[in-house]
Design an enzyme around this catalytic site. Sequence first.
Site, PDB file in Angstrom:
ATOM      1  N   ASP A  31      -8.735  10.706  21.524  1.00 38.11           N
ATOM      2  CA  ASP A  31      -8.113  12.016  21.728  1.00 38.11           C
ATOM      3  C   ASP A  31      -6.623  11.925  21.388  1.00 38.11           C
ATOM      4  OD1 ASP A  31      -9.047  14.681  23.599  1.00 38.11           O
ATOM      5  OD2 ASP A  31      -6.902  14.392  23.194  1.00 38.11           O
ATOM      6  N   ASN A  89     -16.595  20.353  28.155  1.00 35.74           N
ATOM      7  CA  ASN A  89     -16.093  21.683  28.489  1.00 35.74           C
ATOM      8  C   ASN A  89     -16.805  22.694  27.601  1.00 35.74           C
ATOM      9  OD1 ASN A  89     -14.153  20.720  30.364  1.00 35.74           O
ATOM     10  ND2 ASN A  89     -12.821  20.143  28.667  1.00 35.74           N
ATOM     11  N   GLN A  96     -12.532  25.102  27.008  1.00 36.86           N
ATOM     12  CA  GLN A  96     -12.916  24.489  25.728  1.00 36.86           C
ATOM     13  C   GLN A  96     -11.964  25.033  24.673  1.00 36.86           C
ATOM     14  OE1 GLN A  96     -16.907  25.256  24.299  1.00 36.86           O
ATOM     15  NE2 GLN A  96     -16.598  24.026  22.455  1.00 36.86           N
ATOM     16  N   HIS A 102     -18.030  18.517  21.641  1.00 38.85           N
ATOM     17  CA  HIS A 102     -17.442  17.189  21.803  1.00 38.85           C
ATOM     18  C   HIS A 102     -17.599  16.769  23.253  1.00 38.85           C
ATOM     19  CE1 HIS A 102     -14.382  20.289  22.308  1.00 38.85           C
ATOM     20  NE2 HIS A 102     -13.794  19.491  23.196  1.00 38.85           N
ATOM     21  N   HIS A 104     -16.216  14.189  26.176  1.00 41.80           N
ATOM     22  CA  HIS A 104     -15.063  13.368  26.536  1.00 41.80           C
ATOM     23  C   HIS A 104     -15.500  12.134  27.331  1.00 41.80           C
ATOM     24  CE1 HIS A 104     -11.843  16.611  26.042  1.00 41.80           C
ATOM     25  NE2 HIS A 104     -12.933  17.364  26.123  1.00 41.80           N
TER      26      HIS A 104
HETATM   27  P1  5GP Z   1     -11.583  20.665  25.023  1.00 43.41           P
HETATM   28  O1  5GP Z   1     -10.525  21.238  25.894  1.00 43.41           O
HETATM   29  O2  5GP Z   1     -11.984  21.596  23.912  1.00 43.41           O
HETATM   30  O3  5GP Z   1     -12.752  20.131  25.797  1.00 43.41           O
HETATM   31  O4  5GP Z   1     -10.939  19.377  24.361  1.00 43.41           O
HETATM   32  C1  5GP Z   1     -10.434  19.315  23.065  1.00 43.41           C
HETATM   33  C2  5GP Z   1      -9.753  17.964  22.937  1.00 43.41           C
HETATM   34  O5  5GP Z   1      -9.520  17.718  21.560  1.00 43.41           O
HETATM   35  C3  5GP Z   1      -8.423  17.890  23.659  1.00 43.41           C
HETATM   36  O6  5GP Z   1      -8.442  16.837  24.613  1.00 43.41           O
HETATM   37  C4  5GP Z   1      -7.411  17.656  22.529  1.00 43.41           C
HETATM   38  O7  5GP Z   1      -6.360  16.800  22.898  1.00 43.41           O
HETATM   39  C5  5GP Z   1      -8.285  17.061  21.429  1.00 43.41           C
HETATM   40  N1  5GP Z   1      -7.797  17.351  20.089  1.00 43.41           N
HETATM   41  C6  5GP Z   1      -7.413  18.566  19.601  1.00 43.41           C
HETATM   42  N2  5GP Z   1      -7.005  18.459  18.324  1.00 43.41           N
HETATM   43  C7  5GP Z   1      -7.156  17.147  17.992  1.00 43.41           C
HETATM   44  C8  5GP Z   1      -6.880  16.424  16.785  1.00 43.41           C
HETATM   45  O8  5GP Z   1      -6.428  16.950  15.776  1.00 43.41           O
HETATM   46  N3  5GP Z   1      -7.147  15.083  16.818  1.00 43.41           N
HETATM   47  C9  5GP Z   1      -7.668  14.460  17.933  1.00 43.41           C
HETATM   48  N4  5GP Z   1      -7.888  13.141  17.838  1.00 43.41           N
HETATM   49  N5  5GP Z   1      -7.919  15.113  19.083  1.00 43.41           N
HETATM   50  C10 5GP Z   1      -7.653  16.443  19.113  1.00 43.41           C
END
Ligand code: 5GP
Length: 120
Positions: A31, A89, A96, A102, A104
């Site tokens: 992440d 999420n 999300q 995805h 985590h």
């Molecule tokens: P969500 O809140 O959708 O469950 O989590 C999305 C996750 O993707 C977040 O923890 C965020 O830091 C990660 N993320 C967003 N953009 C990028 C990116 O460009 N590269 C990487 N490696 N992680 C990302």
Amino acid sequence: MSEKSIFSHIIDREIPAEIFFENERLIVIRDIKPDAPTHLLAIPKHPYSSIHEAVEAGEKDLVWELFTKLTEIAGDLHLKESGYRIIINTGHDAHQTVPHLHVHLLGGELLHMADPVPEA
Ligand code: 5GP
């Protein structure tokens, strides 16, 4: 056709990322904004927008593989002993932020409890 997600750009090598594992069906990356010393994301290459969509599509093996791969990595990183969290999420209320499924994996320190429900 909806817009390509940031994770599809990473899968297609159009945006850099630290890739931890990859096979024909999924990729595991670090992440970019880690919430714990170990914070990985297991992402299917097919751009299901959410776990809901993947389950509705009957992707039993894929969903299982996302979980087993992260569990295997947690073992390799010796997180089984200390503990770890695997979460998904889904949608607005769960924050999300990327509309591409995805999972985590968080660990490597004592993790915070989930946010308390605000009082009415
Ligand atoms: P969500 O809140 O959708 O469950 O989590 C999305 C996750 O993707 C977040 O923890 C965020 O830091 C990660 N993320 C967003 N953009 C990028 C990116 O460009 N590269 C990487 N490696 N992680 C990302």
